[in-house]
Design a protein around this motif. Structure first.
Motif, mmCIF file in Angstrom:
data_model
loop_
_atom_site.group_PDB
_atom_site.id
_atom_site.type_symbol
_atom_site.label_atom_id
_atom_site.label_comp_id
_atom_site.label_asym_id
_atom_site.label_seq_id
_atom_site.Cartn_x
_atom_site.Cartn_y
_atom_site.Cartn_z
ATOM 1 N N ALA A 76 0.832 -1.211 0.000
ATOM 2 C CA ALA A 76 0.000 0.000 0.000
ATOM 3 C C ALA A 76 0.864 1.259 0.000
ATOM 4 O O ALA A 76 0.580 2.223 -0.720
ATOM 5 N N ALA A 77 1.931 1.249 0.790
ATOM 6 C CA ALA A 77 2.823 2.414 0.846
ATOM 7 C C ALA A 77 3.522 2.628 -0.498
ATOM 8 O O ALA A 77 3.681 3.770 -0.947
ATOM 9 N N ILE A 78 3.926 1.543 -1.139
ATOM 10 C CA ILE A 78 4.571 1.649 -2.461
ATOM 11 C C ILE A 78 3.598 2.247 -3.464
ATOM 12 O O ILE A 78 3.950 3.138 -4.243
ATOM 13 N N ARG A 79 2.369 1.780 -3.437
ATOM 14 C CA ARG A 79 1.353 2.313 -4.362
ATOM 15 C C ARG A 79 1.123 3.803 -4.115
ATOM 16 O O ARG A 79 0.988 4.572 -5.060
ATOM 17 N N ASP A 80 1.086 4.204 -2.857
ATOM 18 C CA ASP A 80 0.913 5.627 -2.537
ATOM 19 C C ASP A 80 2.070 6.456 -3.082
ATOM 20 O O ASP A 80 1.870 7.560 -3.590
ATOM 21 N N LEU A 81 3.285 5.923 -2.967
ATOM 22 C CA LEU A 81 4.458 6.652 -3.461
ATOM 23 C C LEU A 81 4.499 6.696 -4.984
ATOM 24 O O LEU A 81 4.945 7.680 -5.570
ATOM 25 N N ALA A 82 4.038 5.637 -5.629
ATOM 26 C CA ALA A 82 4.086 5.558 -7.091
ATOM 27 C C ALA A 82 2.922 6.297 -7.743
ATOM 28 O O ALA A 82 3.041 6.721 -8.895
ATOM 29 N N SER A 83 1.838 6.472 -7.033
ATOM 30 C CA SER A 83 0.636 7.073 -7.629
ATOM 31 C C SER A 83 0.863 8.454 -8.231
ATOM 32 O O SER A 83 0.409 8.701 -9.345
ATOM 33 N N PRO A 84 1.533 9.372 -7.553
ATOM 34 C CA PRO A 84 1.749 10.685 -8.173
ATOM 35 C C PRO A 84 2.514 10.597 -9.493
ATOM 36 O O PRO A 84 2.185 11.292 -10.455
ATOM 37 N N CYS A 85 3.508 9.728 -9.536
ATOM 38 C CA CYS A 85 4.278 9.561 -10.776
ATOM 39 C C CYS A 85 3.396 9.000 -11.878
ATOM 40 O O CYS A 85 3.457 9.446 -13.027
ATOM 41 N N MET A 86 2.595 8.026 -11.541
ATOM 42 C CA MET A 86 1.706 7.414 -12.524
ATOM 43 C C MET A 86 0.641 8.413 -12.986
ATOM 44 O O MET A 86 0.296 8.453 -14.167
#
Length: 110
Positions: A76-86
């Protein structure tokens, strides 16, 4: 799978790679993250394909659930960090009929 020790070693290995992936995401080391994802998938596939006929005690079941919670929290933390980039990447592609042009603008003509 030979023993409970092997069983838990698999979960521990997945949790360790998951933690490494989170550290890579926090450092915006996206190439490292991608490499770790391959290892993660390999470990998960090995666990899926293993004989899961092992009976766990209540304490062992609790340990397993804690490992799974740790893995899911990292995910979940990885997804939160990657979401802005995506989201930024998706915005660049939105409304354009030529994604290759966007990539060329991002990375320059090669």
């Amino acid at each position: 799978m030979n023993s409970k020790a092997d069983y838990f070693a698999r979960y521990e290995a997945i949790a360790a790679v998951s933690e490494q992936m989170l550290h890579a995401a926090r450092g915006a080391s996206w190439n490292e993250l991608i490499g770790l994802q391959d290892e993660y998938r390999r470990l998960v596939d090995a666990l899926k394909n293993a004989d899961c006929g092992i009976r766990l005690t209540d304490a062992e079941r609790t340990r397993k659930y804690e490992l799974i919670r740790r893995i899911l929290a990292d995910d979940a933390a990885i997804r939160d960090l990657a979401s802005p980039c995506m989201a930024r990447l998706a915005a660049l592609f939105q409304g354009t009929a030529q994604p290759s042009r966007v990539l060329q603008e991002l990375y320059g003509a090669r």
